[in-house]
Design an enzyme around this catalytic site. Structure first.
Site, mmCIF file in Angstrom:
data_model
loop_
_atom_site.group_PDB
_atom_site.id
_atom_site.type_symbol
_atom_site.label_atom_id
_atom_site.label_comp_id
_atom_site.label_asym_id
_atom_site.label_seq_id
_atom_site.Cartn_x
_atom_site.Cartn_y
_atom_site.Cartn_z
ATOM 1 N N HIS A 160 0.839 -1.207 0.000
ATOM 2 C CA HIS A 160 0.000 0.000 0.000
ATOM 3 C C HIS A 160 0.869 1.250 0.000
ATOM 4 O O HIS A 160 2.060 1.195 0.315
ATOM 5 C CB HIS A 160 -0.951 0.034 1.202
ATOM 6 C CG HIS A 160 -0.276 0.073 2.542
ATOM 7 N ND1 HIS A 160 0.044 -1.055 3.264
ATOM 8 C CD2 HIS A 160 0.159 1.113 3.303
ATOM 9 C CE1 HIS A 160 0.631 -0.707 4.399
ATOM 10 N NE2 HIS A 160 0.726 0.612 4.447
ATOM 11 N N HIS A 165 4.059 7.025 3.871
ATOM 12 C CA HIS A 165 5.008 5.935 3.654
ATOM 13 C C HIS A 165 4.530 5.030 2.526
ATOM 14 O O HIS A 165 3.382 5.115 2.082
ATOM 15 C CB HIS A 165 5.237 5.101 4.938
ATOM 16 C CG HIS A 165 4.056 4.341 5.442
ATOM 17 N ND1 HIS A 165 3.188 4.835 6.400
ATOM 18 C CD2 HIS A 165 3.575 3.101 5.139
ATOM 19 C CE1 HIS A 165 2.245 3.940 6.664
ATOM 20 N NE2 HIS A 165 2.454 2.882 5.910
ATOM 21 N N GLU A 174 7.960 1.054 4.862
ATOM 22 C CA GLU A 174 7.504 -0.003 5.762
ATOM 23 C C GLU A 174 7.699 -1.332 5.048
ATOM 24 O O GLU A 174 7.429 -1.439 3.843
ATOM 25 C CB GLU A 174 6.010 0.189 6.075
ATOM 26 C CG GLU A 174 5.421 -0.880 6.990
ATOM 27 C CD GLU A 174 3.931 -0.671 7.292
ATOM 28 O OE1 GLU A 174 3.261 0.061 6.528
ATOM 29 O OE2 GLU A 174 3.445 -1.237 8.278
#
Lengths: 134, 134
Positions: free
Chosen positions: A7, A79, A130
């Site tokens: 994502h 992020h 991430e």
């Protein structure tokens, strides 16, 4: 090591307005807003054909995205999340290559109930990365 | 309206170092760097399993990403690109919903030789959004 882009997370100043933008104007499939007190965020997921956009808004006093929103009052990309098969193997390879893992270096359980870690954005072109074990 | 996430574009201060990060440390499939004088950028494509990361570095005097790099010397996410089937239909729907299209409002031919347009980031949660007709 990295597989799919899981994502892109975007911090937004108004979660319902942002959900409506993606649902009504962009015509995407958008989840209901969900408060995640353990993570200090309210989330909305936008399901695209190949990945997801995670809309984030601060929740509570110690939200990890509160300062980001103060610095970026219109919102912005917070992020990107890449999938990995083995978060410990990924971490060890990254550390061996001189990358800094945020926090104490131990994977945590993220908002999707999967092990995650974050890399220092100074090591990744100013982009908070991430990694999530899937 | 929006379909796949075509790519996430990240402006980087050193295109070869960024390519090496994604190729060697992250273990991704990474293209050679390509100068695109007509677009004022040098590009590297990182092919993930479901989408791509576009690494951008300014090229020439009037690069559209030069000021971004001045403001963000470590680099950062510059835009996200969503695919649409019909760029004119998308534009007309967006304008009817009050969204601002950058420039003169006419789609241009982008670095992938496809029609593109950009939306005003103030209308999209501080996130520059590119739409590309595929």
């Amino acid at each position: 090591m990295i597989g799919r882009l899981n994502h892109v997370a975007i911090v937004v100043p108004d979660i319902e307005a942002a959900a409506n933008l993606y649902r009504n104007t962009f015509g995407a499939t958008v989840s209901a807003a969900k408060d995640q007190p353990a993570h200090g965020v309210t989330t909305v997921f936008v399901r695209l054909d190949n990945t997801a956009i995670e809309l984030l808004h601060p929740l509570g006093e110690d939200s990890p995205v509160a300062r980001f929103l103060e610095r970026n009052p219109s919102g912005g990309v917070h992020h990107v999340c890449y999938e990995v098969e083995d978060i410990y193997a990924a971490r060890d390879k990254l550390k061996a290559d001189g990358m800094r893992v945020l926090g104490d270096g131990e994977p945590k359980i993220g908002a999707h109930d999967k092990p995650i870690l974050f890399l220092h954005p100074k090591d990744t072109n100013g982009t908070l990365v991430e990694l999530e074990q899937v």
